[in-house]
Design a protein around this motif. Structure first.
Motif, PDB file in Angstrom:
ATOM      1  N   LEU A 189       0.890  -1.275   0.155  1.00  0.00           N
ATOM      2  CA  LEU A 189       0.100   0.167   0.035  1.00  0.00           C
ATOM      3  C   LEU A 189       0.828   1.353   0.032  1.00  0.00           C
ATOM      4  O   LEU A 189       0.280   2.439  -0.086  1.00  0.00           O
ATOM      5  CB  LEU A 189      -1.016   0.089   1.187  1.00  0.00           C
ATOM      6  CG  LEU A 189      -2.392  -0.626   0.915  1.00  0.00           C
ATOM      7  CD1 LEU A 189      -2.172  -1.962   0.836  1.00  0.00           C
ATOM      8  CD2 LEU A 189      -3.213  -0.240   2.183  1.00  0.00           C
ATOM      9  N   SER A 190       2.289   1.011   0.082  1.00  0.00           N
ATOM     10  CA  SER A 190       3.034   2.362   0.182  1.00  0.00           C
ATOM     11  C   SER A 190       2.649   3.156   1.167  1.00  0.00           C
ATOM     12  O   SER A 190       2.618   4.277   1.320  1.00  0.00           O
ATOM     13  CB  SER A 190       3.103   2.881  -1.145  1.00  0.00           C
ATOM     14  OG  SER A 190       3.524   2.296  -2.289  1.00  0.00           O
ATOM     15  N   LEU A 191       2.421   2.727   2.293  1.00  0.00           N
ATOM     16  CA  LEU A 191       2.150   3.383   3.756  1.00  0.00           C
ATOM     17  C   LEU A 191       3.385   4.152   4.141  1.00  0.00           C
ATOM     18  O   LEU A 191       4.337   3.726   4.099  1.00  0.00           O
ATOM     19  CB  LEU A 191       1.292   2.497   4.699  1.00  0.00           C
ATOM     20  CG  LEU A 191       0.142   1.666   4.378  1.00  0.00           C
ATOM     21  CD1 LEU A 191      -0.324   0.644   5.592  1.00  0.00           C
ATOM     22  CD2 LEU A 191      -0.933   2.546   3.954  1.00  0.00           C
ATOM     23  N   ASN A 192       2.904   5.582   4.654  1.00  0.00           N
ATOM     24  CA  ASN A 192       4.124   6.101   5.308  1.00  0.00           C
ATOM     25  C   ASN A 192       4.346   5.742   6.585  1.00  0.00           C
ATOM     26  O   ASN A 192       3.775   5.000   7.183  1.00  0.00           O
ATOM     27  CB  ASN A 192       3.667   7.663   5.383  1.00  0.00           C
ATOM     28  CG  ASN A 192       2.300   7.854   6.315  1.00  0.00           C
ATOM     29  OD1 ASN A 192       2.231   7.300   7.287  1.00  0.00           O
ATOM     30  ND2 ASN A 192       1.518   8.843   5.722  1.00  0.00           N
ATOM     31  N   SER A 193       5.392   6.241   7.195  1.00  0.00           N
ATOM     32  CA  SER A 193       6.078   6.010   8.537  1.00  0.00           C
ATOM     33  C   SER A 193       4.944   6.087   9.825  1.00  0.00           C
ATOM     34  O   SER A 193       4.943   5.358  10.661  1.00  0.00           O
ATOM     35  CB  SER A 193       7.359   6.599   8.878  1.00  0.00           C
ATOM     36  OG  SER A 193       7.302   7.977   8.771  1.00  0.00           O
ATOM     37  N   LYS A 194       4.238   7.117   9.740  1.00  0.00           N
ATOM     38  CA  LYS A 194       3.488   7.258  10.609  1.00  0.00           C
ATOM     39  C   LYS A 194       2.536   6.191  10.843  1.00  0.00           C
ATOM     40  O   LYS A 194       2.040   5.648  11.909  1.00  0.00           O
ATOM     41  CB  LYS A 194       2.654   8.676  10.490  1.00  0.00           C
ATOM     42  CG  LYS A 194       3.329   9.686  10.590  1.00  0.00           C
ATOM     43  CD  LYS A 194       2.641  11.267  10.209  1.00  0.00           C
ATOM     44  CE  LYS A 194       1.263  11.209  11.276  1.00  0.00           C
ATOM     45  NZ  LYS A 194       0.763  12.495  11.096  1.00  0.00           N
ATOM     46  N   ILE A 195       1.878   5.650   9.780  1.00  0.00           N
ATOM     47  CA  ILE A 195       0.783   4.597   9.811  1.00  0.00           C
ATOM     48  C   ILE A 195       1.612   3.262  10.056  1.00  0.00           C
ATOM     49  O   ILE A 195       1.156   2.396  10.777  1.00  0.00           O
ATOM     50  CB  ILE A 195      -0.022   4.450   8.325  1.00  0.00           C
ATOM     51  CG1 ILE A 195      -0.741   5.661   8.132  1.00  0.00           C
ATOM     52  CG2 ILE A 195      -0.795   3.351   8.301  1.00  0.00           C
ATOM     53  CD1 ILE A 195      -1.313   5.770   6.681  1.00  0.00           C
ATOM     54  N   SER A 196       2.823   3.035   9.571  1.00  0.00           N
ATOM     55  CA  SER A 196       3.462   1.946   9.667  1.00  0.00           C
ATOM     56  C   SER A 196       3.972   1.731  10.982  1.00  0.00           C
ATOM     57  O   SER A 196       3.606   0.637  11.626  1.00  0.00           O
ATOM     58  CB  SER A 196       4.662   1.954   8.926  1.00  0.00           C
ATOM     59  OG  SER A 196       4.582   2.153   7.338  1.00  0.00           O
ATOM     60  N   THR A 197       4.411   2.758  11.692  1.00  0.00           N
ATOM     61  CA  THR A 197       4.775   2.607  12.945  1.00  0.00           C
ATOM     62  C   THR A 197       3.450   2.099  14.010  1.00  0.00           C
ATOM     63  O   THR A 197       3.592   1.426  14.818  1.00  0.00           O
ATOM     64  CB  THR A 197       5.395   3.993  13.365  1.00  0.00           C
ATOM     65  OG1 THR A 197       6.399   4.161  12.990  1.00  0.00           O
ATOM     66  CG2 THR A 197       5.841   3.885  15.069  1.00  0.00           C
ATOM     67  N   ASN A 198       2.354   2.889  13.628  1.00  0.00           N
ATOM     68  CA  ASN A 198       1.118   2.799  14.446  1.00  0.00           C
ATOM     69  C   ASN A 198       0.573   1.246  14.331  1.00  0.00           C
ATOM     70  O   ASN A 198      -0.097   0.634  15.037  1.00  0.00           O
ATOM     71  CB  ASN A 198       0.344   3.745  14.313  1.00  0.00           C
ATOM     72  CG  ASN A 198      -0.985   3.381  15.000  1.00  0.00           C
ATOM     73  OD1 ASN A 198      -1.983   3.028  14.977  1.00  0.00           O
ATOM     74  ND2 ASN A 198      -0.951   4.451  16.172  1.00  0.00           N
ATOM     75  N   LEU A 199       0.725   0.853  12.942  1.00  0.00           N
ATOM     76  CA  LEU A 199       0.262  -0.412  12.623  1.00  0.00           C
ATOM     77  C   LEU A 199       0.945  -1.658  13.220  1.00  0.00           C
ATOM     78  O   LEU A 199       0.296  -2.618  13.638  1.00  0.00           O
ATOM     79  CB  LEU A 199       0.228  -0.622  11.140  1.00  0.00           C
ATOM     80  CG  LEU A 199      -0.147  -1.822  10.793  1.00  0.00           C
ATOM     81  CD1 LEU A 199      -1.743  -2.228  10.799  1.00  0.00           C
ATOM     82  CD2 LEU A 199       0.232  -2.071   9.111  1.00  0.00           C
ATOM     83  N   ARG A 200       2.166  -1.411  13.563  1.00  0.00           N
ATOM     84  CA  ARG A 200       3.021  -2.513  13.825  1.00  0.00           C
ATOM     85  C   ARG A 200       2.760  -2.447  15.569  1.00  0.00           C
ATOM     86  O   ARG A 200       2.515  -3.448  16.200  1.00  0.00           O
ATOM     87  CB  ARG A 200       4.362  -2.013  13.995  1.00  0.00           C
ATOM     88  CG  ARG A 200       4.956  -2.403  12.527  1.00  0.00           C
ATOM     89  CD  ARG A 200       6.493  -2.394  12.292  1.00  0.00           C
ATOM     90  NE  ARG A 200       6.897  -2.404  10.993  1.00  0.00           N
ATOM     91  CZ  ARG A 200       7.556  -1.693  10.274  1.00  0.00           C
ATOM     92  NH1 ARG A 200       7.108  -0.584  10.470  1.00  0.00           N
ATOM     93  NH2 ARG A 200       7.769  -2.076   8.994  1.00  0.00           N
TER      94      ARG A 200
END
Length: 281
Positions: A189-200
């Motif tokens: 999805l080419s998600l940015n770092s903000k979303i990626s960190t929260n998703l983890r």
């Protein structure tokens, strides 16, 4: 054409979520997690069950406010448990079933959380492991055959609930690292770092396990069961390196690498190899 449409769709979703993360971060995180954890296919309707499953004896097992849909093909006292993968259901075992019946065993298949006729909207590996645990407590199988992320769930079950009564495991196209699964989703999805960190972080909170520590090949170092691992060299869903890592760490492992079968691993020759493995003393 389908691949192009899919590519455009997922990139559009990712673009939307990235923009939303600056306007409404919480909403973006919730939607990202929903896409990651809620299967979009694999559910079944009781009135329209595939004929393959209609021929089975069905039962519902209650566990922690969930309903686990179970299917049984009755044989002898030896029990084999079948564990399917993501966005699938127990009907995926239709092609291998005639081969498994050659063993004379009683065969049990379950639907994963939020799949088939089992309850829930969300899927995660630890919850699936609990479904496996509840089924094993009731039926005490000697063998687990698992496909894709069902293999990761089966390994997590063995890690959490060591079971000396379980003698053999078959893993078909199974991943080793949970981190890779999440990273692939973020990349898709080419998600940015903000979303990626929260998703983890949200995944770790929901799974109650550190993502970097979730590793089948590390868990399997202490497993005593015999295991048959099959992985295709052209698997586009779970890289073949994942199967190799598991096979090298699992003490009593047989590894076979196929070509041209993809992630599904449906093949008569492979089925015969599995049956030979199951019948070995």
């Amino acid at each position: 054409m389908k691949k192009i449409k899919f590519f455009i769709l997922v990139k559009s979703i990712g673009f939307y979520l990235n923009i939303l993360s600056y306007v409404n971060p919480r909403r973006a995180y919730v939607i990202a997690y929903q896409f990651f954890s809620e299967p979009r296919k694999g559910k079944l309707v009781k009135e329209k069950l595939p004929k393959f499953l209609q021929n089975a004896t069905t039962e519902i097992i209650g566990h922690n406010n969930h309903q686990i849909q179970m299917y049984k093909w009755i044989g002898n006292e030896n029990v084999i448990l079948l564990v399917h993968g993501w966005e699938s259901n127990a009907s995926r075992w239709k092609k291998i079933m005639p081969y498994l019946k050659q063993t004379g065993s009683t065969i049990i298949a379950i639907d994963a959380p939020a799949h088939g006729l089992s309850s829930g909207k969300e899927f995660n590996v630890p919850q699936y492991a609990e479904f496996i645990h509840a089924t094993i407590q009731k039926y005490n199988p000697k063998t687990i055959i698992a496909h894709s992320i069902g293999g990761a769930a089966s390994a997590f079950y063995l890690h959490k609930y060591p079971n000396s009564n379980l003698e053999k495991v078959v893993l078909l196209g199974s991943p080793s690292e949970m981190k890779i699964i999440i990273d692939n989703y973020i990349k898709l999805l080419s998600l940015n770092s903000k979303i990626s960190t929260n998703l983890r972080k949200q995944s770790e909170d929901r799974f109650n396990v550190k993502i970097d520590a979730f590793s089948v090949h590390l868990y399997s170092k202490k497993f005593t069961q015999k295991v048959f691992i099959a992985h295709d060299s052209n698997d586009q869903v779970v890289h073949v390196k994942e199967g190799l890592k598991i096979s090298k760490s699992w003490t009593n492992a047989i590894y076979t690498q196929t070509q041209g079968l993809g992630h599904s691993l449906h093949d008569e020759k492979l089925y015969s190899q599995i049956v030979t493995f199951l019948l070995e003393a």
